[in-house]
Design an enzyme around this catalytic site. Structure first.
Site, PDB file in Angstrom:
ATOM      1  N   ASN A   1      34.756 -11.582  25.692  1.00 52.84           N
ATOM      2  CA  ASN A   1      34.003 -10.690  24.810  1.00 52.84           C
ATOM      3  C   ASN A   1      33.112 -11.549  23.913  1.00 52.84           C
ATOM      4  OD1 ASN A   1      33.043  -8.743  23.096  1.00 52.84           O
ATOM      5  ND2 ASN A   1      34.968  -8.471  21.966  1.00 52.84           N
TER       6      ASN A   1
ATOM      7  N   LYS B   1      30.817 -10.580  21.958  1.00 52.85           N
ATOM      8  CA  LYS B   1      30.429  -9.866  20.729  1.00 52.85           C
ATOM      9  C   LYS B   1      28.913 -10.020  20.525  1.00 52.85           C
ATOM     10  CE  LYS B   1      34.979 -11.038  19.031  1.00 52.85           C
ATOM     11  NZ  LYS B   1      35.954 -10.737  18.023  1.00 52.85           N
TER      12      LYS B   1
ATOM     13  N   HIS C   1      37.250  -1.187  20.738  1.00 49.20           N
ATOM     14  CA  HIS C   1      37.590  -2.501  20.160  1.00 49.20           C
ATOM     15  C   HIS C   1      37.793  -2.304  18.651  1.00 49.20           C
ATOM     16  CE1 HIS C   1      37.126  -6.621  18.770  1.00 49.20           C
ATOM     17  NE2 HIS C   1      37.409  -7.005  19.992  1.00 49.20           N
TER      18      HIS C   1
ATOM     19  N   GLU D   1      36.817  -3.871  16.183  1.00 49.78           N
ATOM     20  CA  GLU D   1      35.596  -4.008  15.363  1.00 49.78           C
ATOM     21  C   GLU D   1      34.769  -2.730  15.407  1.00 49.78           C
ATOM     22  OE1 GLU D   1      34.247  -7.650  17.155  1.00 49.78           O
ATOM     23  OE2 GLU D   1      35.932  -8.704  16.237  1.00 49.78           O
TER      24      GLU D   1
ATOM     25  N   GLU E   1      45.482  -5.518  21.410  1.00 51.72           N
ATOM     26  CA  GLU E   1      44.898  -6.525  20.526  1.00 51.72           C
ATOM     27  C   GLU E   1      45.349  -6.272  19.092  1.00 51.72           C
ATOM     28  OE1 GLU E   1      41.161  -8.383  22.160  1.00 51.72           O
ATOM     29  OE2 GLU E   1      40.499  -6.481  21.357  1.00 51.72           O
TER      30      GLU E   1
ATOM     31  N   GLY F   1      40.437 -13.253  16.007  1.00 49.82           N
ATOM     32  CA  GLY F   1      39.580 -14.208  15.307  1.00 49.82           C
ATOM     33  C   GLY F   1      40.258 -14.946  14.167  1.00 49.82           C
TER      34      GLY F   1
ATOM     35  N   SER G   1      43.121 -14.281  19.474  1.00 47.69           N
ATOM     36  CA  SER G   1      43.265 -15.742  19.329  1.00 47.69           C
ATOM     37  C   SER G   1      43.822 -16.428  20.578  1.00 47.69           C
ATOM     38  CB  SER G   1      44.105 -16.078  18.091  1.00 47.69           C
ATOM     39  OG  SER G   1      43.419 -15.656  16.936  1.00 47.69           O
TER      40      SER G   1
HETATM   41  C1  PEP Z   1      38.332 -10.003  20.746  1.00 48.54           C
HETATM   42  O1  PEP Z   1      37.197 -10.047  20.305  1.00 48.54           O
HETATM   43  O2  PEP Z   1      38.706  -9.033  21.411  1.00 48.54           O
HETATM   44  C2  PEP Z   1      39.238 -11.118  20.475  1.00 48.54           C
HETATM   45  C3  PEP Z   1      40.442 -11.088  20.965  1.00 48.54           C
HETATM   46  O3  PEP Z   1      38.750 -12.148  19.727  1.00 48.54           O
HETATM   47  P1  PEP Z   1      39.437 -13.592  19.516  1.00 48.54           P
HETATM   48  O4  PEP Z   1      39.833 -14.092  20.869  1.00 48.54           O
HETATM   49  O5  PEP Z   1      38.374 -14.419  18.892  1.00 48.54           O
HETATM   50  O6  PEP Z   1      40.630 -13.389  18.652  1.00 48.54           O
END
Ligand code: PEP
Length: 239
Positions: free
Chosen positions: A14, A16, A94, A96, A164, A170, A204
């Protein structure tokens, strides 16, 4: 529709709101796709078509889709438009989007339904916040999100679930391996309908933890944000 069963694991990048044409060209050249795995790159929509090359087992995914099918909705992209551009996957819900764009599970349900109608696989994201985890609400939150976000038409062939934890995205923090496995088992057992759904873990993930996470019994792959922006790091994760 892609046959997800033929892959041992599924890895989704992803990006973003990151990337540009030069970045994409270099990334594509260096990307080493492993034939046992399904690899999906979710770049910003405007770049999706340029990622369509000739690498086998590499697919493109959008990061969002409109809940509307057509009409006076400035700035939106419909599921049919994604299909028209040969896009096979799309992230939906997601955290976000839920957090910054007030997306509800009801919106996620409609978007997922529209994607399934176009033979695009929605990757339906769910996850609890730190506060919810600390208040021991994880199970209840996930159950409610699943019940409301996953449309009746979804099944293990035409949809994916991504767990998630919001507090892990992040931040460099992750649940323990046992916790990840237990939550995935829980999700698959919420209802017999979900038992064979593929559930990916996101939050992460990096090359130093991806192998252990992917090998967990109830984990079918990973959704990777930050670490997917470095192609060498992403290559290690999917290798
Ligand atoms: C994500 O954007 O879905 C995500 C898991 O980000 P990160 O791997 O940076 O935690």
């Amino acid at each position: 529709m892609i046959n997800l069963d033929k892959y041992s694991s599924i890895f989704i990048a992803n990006w973003k709101l990151n990337g540009n044409s030069l970045f994409l060209k270099d990334y594509y050249e260096k990307l080493k796709v492993n034939s046992n795995n399904c690899t999906i790159i979710c770049s910003p929509s405007i770049y999706l078509k340029s990622l369509k090359g000739d690498k086998e087992n590499l697919f493109c995914g959008a990061q969002d889709v409109s809940s509307f099918k057509e009409g006076a909705y400035t700035g939106e992209l419909s599921a049919a438009m994604l299909k028209d551009n040969n896009i096979d996957f799309c992230l939906v819900g997601h955290s976000e989007r839920r957090q910054y764009f007030a997306e509800t599970s009801k919106n996620v349900n409609v978007k997922s339904k529209n994607l399934i109608e176009e033979n695009i696989i929605p990757v339906i994201c769910i996850g609890e916040t730190l506060e919810q985890k600390e208040n021991k609400l994880t199970e209840e939150i996930l159950f409610t999100q699943i019940k409301n976000s996953i449309p009746i038409s979804a099944n293990q062939q035409n949809a994916l679930i991504a767990y998630e934890p919001v507090w892990a995205i992040g931040t460099g923090l992750t649940p323990t391996l046992d916790e990840i496995n237990q939550v995935h088992e829980l999700i698959k057992n919420f209802d017999k309908k979900y038992i064979n759904f593929k559930v990916l873990y996101g939050g992460s993930v990096k090359s130093s933890n991806s192998k252990e996470i992917t090998q967990l019994n109830y984990v079918d792959g990973c959704l990777i944000g930050g670490a997917s922006l470095k192609v060498d790091e992403f290559n290690k994760i999917i290798s």
